[in-house]
Design an enzyme around this catalytic site. Structure first.
Site, mmCIF file in Angstrom:
data_model
loop_
_atom_site.group_PDB
_atom_site.id
_atom_site.type_symbol
_atom_site.label_atom_id
_atom_site.label_comp_id
_atom_site.label_asym_id
_atom_site.label_seq_id
_atom_site.Cartn_x
_atom_site.Cartn_y
_atom_site.Cartn_z
ATOM 1 N N LEU A 186 31.836 8.377 -17.433
ATOM 2 C CA LEU A 186 30.880 7.398 -17.943
ATOM 3 C C LEU A 186 29.479 7.770 -17.472
ATOM 4 O O LEU A 186 29.227 7.865 -16.274
ATOM 5 C CB LEU A 186 31.230 5.994 -17.443
ATOM 6 C CG LEU A 186 32.619 5.485 -17.820
ATOM 7 C CD1 LEU A 186 33.000 4.286 -16.966
ATOM 8 C CD2 LEU A 186 32.655 5.120 -19.300
ATOM 9 N N THR A 187 28.573 7.986 -18.408
ATOM 10 C CA THR A 187 27.215 8.345 -18.043
ATOM 11 C C THR A 187 26.528 7.171 -17.357
ATOM 12 O O THR A 187 26.568 6.051 -17.844
ATOM 13 C CB THR A 187 26.418 8.748 -19.301
ATOM 14 O OG1 THR A 187 27.047 9.873 -19.893
ATOM 15 C CG2 THR A 187 24.995 9.112 -18.943
ATOM 16 N N CYS A 190 30.429 13.427 -27.141
ATOM 17 C CA CYS A 190 29.210 12.651 -26.925
ATOM 18 C C CYS A 190 28.455 12.495 -28.246
ATOM 19 O O CYS A 190 28.097 13.483 -28.883
ATOM 20 C CB CYS A 190 28.314 13.327 -25.888
ATOM 21 S SG CYS A 190 26.790 12.404 -25.572
ATOM 22 N N ASN A 238 42.205 7.341 -26.040
ATOM 23 C CA ASN A 238 41.047 6.626 -25.504
ATOM 24 C C ASN A 238 40.470 5.708 -26.577
ATOM 25 O O ASN A 238 40.298 6.120 -27.715
ATOM 26 C CB ASN A 238 39.993 7.644 -25.036
ATOM 27 C CG ASN A 238 38.687 7.005 -24.609
ATOM 28 O OD1 ASN A 238 37.616 7.512 -24.912
ATOM 29 N ND2 ASN A 238 38.741 5.895 -23.910
ATOM 30 N N GLY A 239 40.200 4.469 -26.185
ATOM 31 C CA GLY A 239 39.553 3.542 -27.106
ATOM 32 C C GLY A 239 40.072 2.123 -27.005
ATOM 33 O O GLY A 239 41.250 1.862 -27.274
ATOM 34 N N ASP A 240 39.214 1.201 -26.571
ATOM 35 C CA ASP A 240 39.482 -0.248 -26.591
ATOM 36 C C ASP A 240 40.620 -0.690 -25.684
ATOM 37 O O ASP A 240 41.257 -1.714 -25.967
ATOM 38 C CB ASP A 240 39.770 -0.730 -28.021
ATOM 39 C CG ASP A 240 38.595 -0.508 -28.958
ATOM 40 O OD1 ASP A 240 37.485 -0.279 -28.451
ATOM 41 O OD2 ASP A 240 38.791 -0.548 -30.187
ATOM 42 N N ALA A 271 37.545 3.151 -20.532
ATOM 43 C CA ALA A 271 36.096 3.332 -20.393
ATOM 44 C C ALA A 271 35.401 1.986 -20.250
ATOM 45 O O ALA A 271 35.272 1.449 -19.159
ATOM 46 C CB ALA A 271 35.558 4.116 -21.596
ATOM 47 N N ARG A 272 34.966 1.393 -21.383
ATOM 48 C CA ARG A 272 34.241 0.120 -21.300
ATOM 49 C C ARG A 272 35.077 -0.978 -20.658
ATOM 50 O O ARG A 272 34.544 -1.855 -19.965
ATOM 51 C CB ARG A 272 33.810 -0.323 -22.701
ATOM 52 C CG ARG A 272 32.739 0.531 -23.335
ATOM 53 C CD ARG A 272 32.443 0.046 -24.746
ATOM 54 N NE ARG A 272 33.634 0.117 -25.575
ATOM 55 C CZ ARG A 272 33.816 -0.587 -26.700
ATOM 56 N NH1 ARG A 272 32.882 -1.430 -27.092
ATOM 57 N NH2 ARG A 272 34.912 -0.455 -27.418
#
Length: 760
Positions: free
Chosen positions: A357-358, A462, A601-603, A625-626
């Site tokens: 994560l940036t 990205c 990856n995702g949600d 991630a989020r």
């Protein structure tokens, strides 16, 4: 600090402490708590943007237990007053009516539009200078990351000379600049006139000194009063000295070589200087890149053939094309070396992965997530060219905490042949590159200078324009031959460190290319199969179920992820039998055990999402991630298989833990406190979007849902859910004191309670 002073300092973690606003600033209160004061202008701007999740039971006040298991059947139950639960509306987080600020269904109560979640994946690389006020103006080029945002500064008005920083008052080191030094040499003058007053948080005691027995910033520490004493010198004068803590709570460290601050992969100044001056030797990368350059230049007769093809009268002849391919194969020269045997790694249901994560994926946040159950972590995305050039800011991204150098705590549920868990570790590095030579050279440098790397991951997902336009990130999805070449080269020079990639479905909506790319990476291109080179040697592939164009506007496509997982499963079961190969590939060019892992990856926002993706998409593991930014204890939920209704007090304790980790990482001086505050606010810009389990009406929570305006079960819970960045600063001040008068914070996300002044 005396006992009387200590007792007057309120403990923000004490549930008895009420968060009461100052009586003389009603306007601040109204701005800070729009949930409690209804303002007309709030309809276009208050609680509309919060991504929330967590499931729930109903009707419980502040939870007494830390963990409350919520069964799925709860949605079928009635409320305590006998009323039937309202139906769940798509895209709106289901909040119980008693916690809504506005009546259900009203215009003001509607969820807002999705936020710009690119902030979690590379917004640090957005260019600055956008907007109508900047059109036609030339701006000086900014350096480093986050160039589009201004954070002001946090530093002493006049700094203390480093020759005095760690020394007793009367016996400092000699300053090499003498009278020309621009820093203060008089210790007492510095403490009285130039250094801000000591912080009273944490009981006024330096957390670093308390844990390690010594503070590494000495007199510059904002808690210096807790570790300095005055003694009588031999000449009768009173001398200020720094004291050590004999009762430090320093815990036993893992058997890895780390610095005094507990970090690993710290690259020396000499090594960075050698990189800057091009003195650092990379013999393997240089030899491979030289070979690569010869392979990329077609021979003269092939150039002539290409010129003939441009003739409008040229008729394509199948036999000529066939002969041309055979000639190319005959000219093929093997690379100057073969890859080393790779360390075997493992991804499984027991290893939930924290995504790279940036900005938010900094060392303190990763450390917090590991403590909450994250088994695998990645660095923030680092650009390959600045690494090659020895830039300090980029190499700082490679630092990890010693806890990340330990093996995953989970044990594989299935037998993995030759997998040595003792040799495995949690931390991997992620890089971005747009040219094969850059990626290859970076891979050798990383494996030389960073001894504690689980793997090197190539970012091919990205979506940010500044990265995409250079040909890096998701731009590689449209250059599959180049991407294969990059992975092969990295694999050749990375010693025993495996190479992985993270990709998206494609660059454009409704035109996914990931399936074809995955096939190419695991089987190799046509020429590679015929030459016997086989696949690229990639050890694992992570697929984010969105396109670059889509960004975060729609839910991730887990059906497409499942299709790609099925392809890799066939490869792992049958190997190259499905490929039209002429001869078998050399095992050294292939992943360890000839197994390619596949991560989705995702949600992912709860243990229900995690387990569902494992069962339905058949992926080896899931990257979060989020979901981790909003709810870091999602890893704890995955481990325990249940929702956790964290109280506001428990959530604030996590904020305190982050602050402690931040001070250990960046220091407890003015600059370190400012850096810690800045990254804490970055995290809070995601964390406020969490909706507690106890006030939700339906399960499971969904990451893409937006809640209507809501109030918490107490003042602290309401404060933690505020989307006003001034409230985030108020939370930071509970642990870091008032912000420096030159400190600035510009949130990445557009929110209903303020306007963005400089959005990249």
């Amino acid at each position: 600090m005396n006992d009387e002073t200590q007792s007057s300092v309120a403990n923000p973690l004490d549930p008895i402490q009420a968060l009461k606003p100052p009586a003389n600033v009603p306007d601040v209160e109204r701005a800070a708590h729009p949930q409690n004061t209804v303002l007309d202008e709030d309809s276009a701007v208050t609680k509309a943007e919060k991504l929330e999740r967590h499931g729930d039971q109903h009707d419980f006040p502040e939870p007494e237990a830390k963990r409350i298991k919520v069964e799925h059947s709860i949605d079928e139950k009635a409320n305590a007053d006998g009323a039937t639960r309202s139906e769940r509306r798509k895209g709106v987080a289901p909040i119980k009516q008693e916690y809504l600020v506005y009546p259900a269904g009203s215009e003001r109560g509607r969820g807002g539009a999705p936020q710009d979640d690119d902030a979690a994946e590379g917004a640090a690389h957005e260019p600055s200078g956008k907007g109508p006020d900047n059109r036609g103006k030339r701006k000086e080029k900014s350096r480093g990351q986050n160039t589009s945002r201004n954070f002001g500064s946090s530093k002493d008005e006049v700094g203390l000379c480093s020759s005095r920083m760690m020394r007793p008052e009367f016996s400092p080191d000699e300053c090499p600049y003498g009278e020309k030094c621009r820093f203060e040499h008089d210790l007492r003058k510095y403490l009285k006139d130039w250094k801000r007053e000591d912080l009273t948080t944490f009981g006024g005691i330096c957390p670093i000194w308390k844990m390690n027995g010594r503070c590494n910033v000495g007199w510059k520490c904002r808690f210096v009063g807790s570790h300095m004493v005055e003694r009588k010198a031999e000449d009768g004068r009173q001398e200020l000295i720094l004291s050590d803590n004999p009762d430090s709570t320093d815990s036993p460290k893992p058997e890895v070589k780390s610095t005094s601050s507990g970090t690993i992969n710290d690259v020396s100044v000499q090594a960075r200087n050698d990189l800057t001056k091009r003195k650092f030797k990379t013999p393997r990368a240089d030899a491979y890149n030289q070979w690569l350059s010869t392979q990329s230049q077609p021979p003269e007769d092939q150039k002539d053939y290409q010129a003939i093809k441009k003739d409008p009268n040229f008729e394509d002849d199948v036999n000529v094309q066939k002969q041309d391919k055979e000639d190319n194969r005959a000219r093929y020269i093997s690379p100057p070396m073969l890859p080393s045997e790779k360390r075997k790694i493992y991804f499984g249901p027991e290893t939930p992965v924290l995504a790279p994560l940036t900005t938010q994926g900094n060392l303190p946040f990763r450390r917090l997530c590991v403590n909450l159950g994250a088994q695998l972590t990645y660095s923030e995305m680092a650009m390959s060219l600045p690494l090659i050039q020895g830039q300090k800011s980029e190499w700082a991204l490679m630092r990890a905490h010693e806890i990340e150098a330990t093996p995953p705590s989970s044990t594989p549920s299935s037998v993995v042949q030759d997998y040595d868990k003792a040799r495995d570790l949690k931390f991997g590095a992620q890089i971005a590159a747009n040219k094969p030579w850059q990626a290859v050279k970076t891979a050798e440098i990383l494996t030389t200078l960073c001894p504690h790397l689980r793997l090197i991951d190539l970012n091919c997902g990205c979506p940010i324009d500044l990265v995409y336009r250079t040909g890096a990130g998701s731009a590689l999805l449209d250059s599959q031959a180049k991407l294969e070449k990059i992975v092969r080269g990295m694999n050749t020079v990375s010693n025993d460190v495996p190479v992985t990639v993270k990709i998206r479905m494609g660059t454009k909506d409704n035109r996914p290319t990931a399936l074809k790319l995955v096939e190419r990476l695991v089987y190799g291109g046509e020429e590679a199969q015929v030459d016997g080179r086989g696949g690229s040697g990639v050890a694992a592939i992570t697929l984010h179920g969105r396109s670059r164009q889509q960004r975060y506007t729609k839910s991730a496509d887990w059906e497409y992820i499942a299709d790609c997982a099925a392809l890799i499963k066939r490869f792992n079961e049958k190997g190259y039998e499905l490929a039209d190969t002429v001869r078998e590939a050399d095992p050294r060019t292939q992943p360890a055990g000839r197994k390619v892992y596949f991560i989705g990856n995702g949600d992912c926002y709860s243990h229900v999402d995690y387990q569902g993706h494992l069962l339905e998409a058949k992926v080896d593991s899931v990257m979060v991630a989020r979901g981790a930014l909003i709810k870091p204890w999602v890893f704890e939920e995955i481990e325990k298989g249940q929702y956790l209704d964290k109280s506001a007090t428990e959530r604030l304790a996590l904020v305190e833990q982050f602050v402690r980790y931040g001070l250990e990482t960046w220091g407890s001086d003015e600059m370190g406190v400012g850096t810690t505050r800045r990254f804490l606010l970055e995290w809070l810009s995601f964390a406020y979007r969490y909706v507690p389990v106890g006030i939700m009406e339906h399960l499971p929570p969904k990451l893409q849902d937006r809640p209507p305006a809501w109030r918490g079960r107490n003042d602290l819970e309401t404060l933690l859910g505020s989307d006003n960045y001034k409230d985030w600063i108020k939370i930071s001040e509970m642990f870091l004191g008032p912000a420096h008068d030159k400190f600035r914070f510009e949130p990445k996300h557009k929110s209903n309670s303020y306007e963005i002044e400089a959005e990249g």
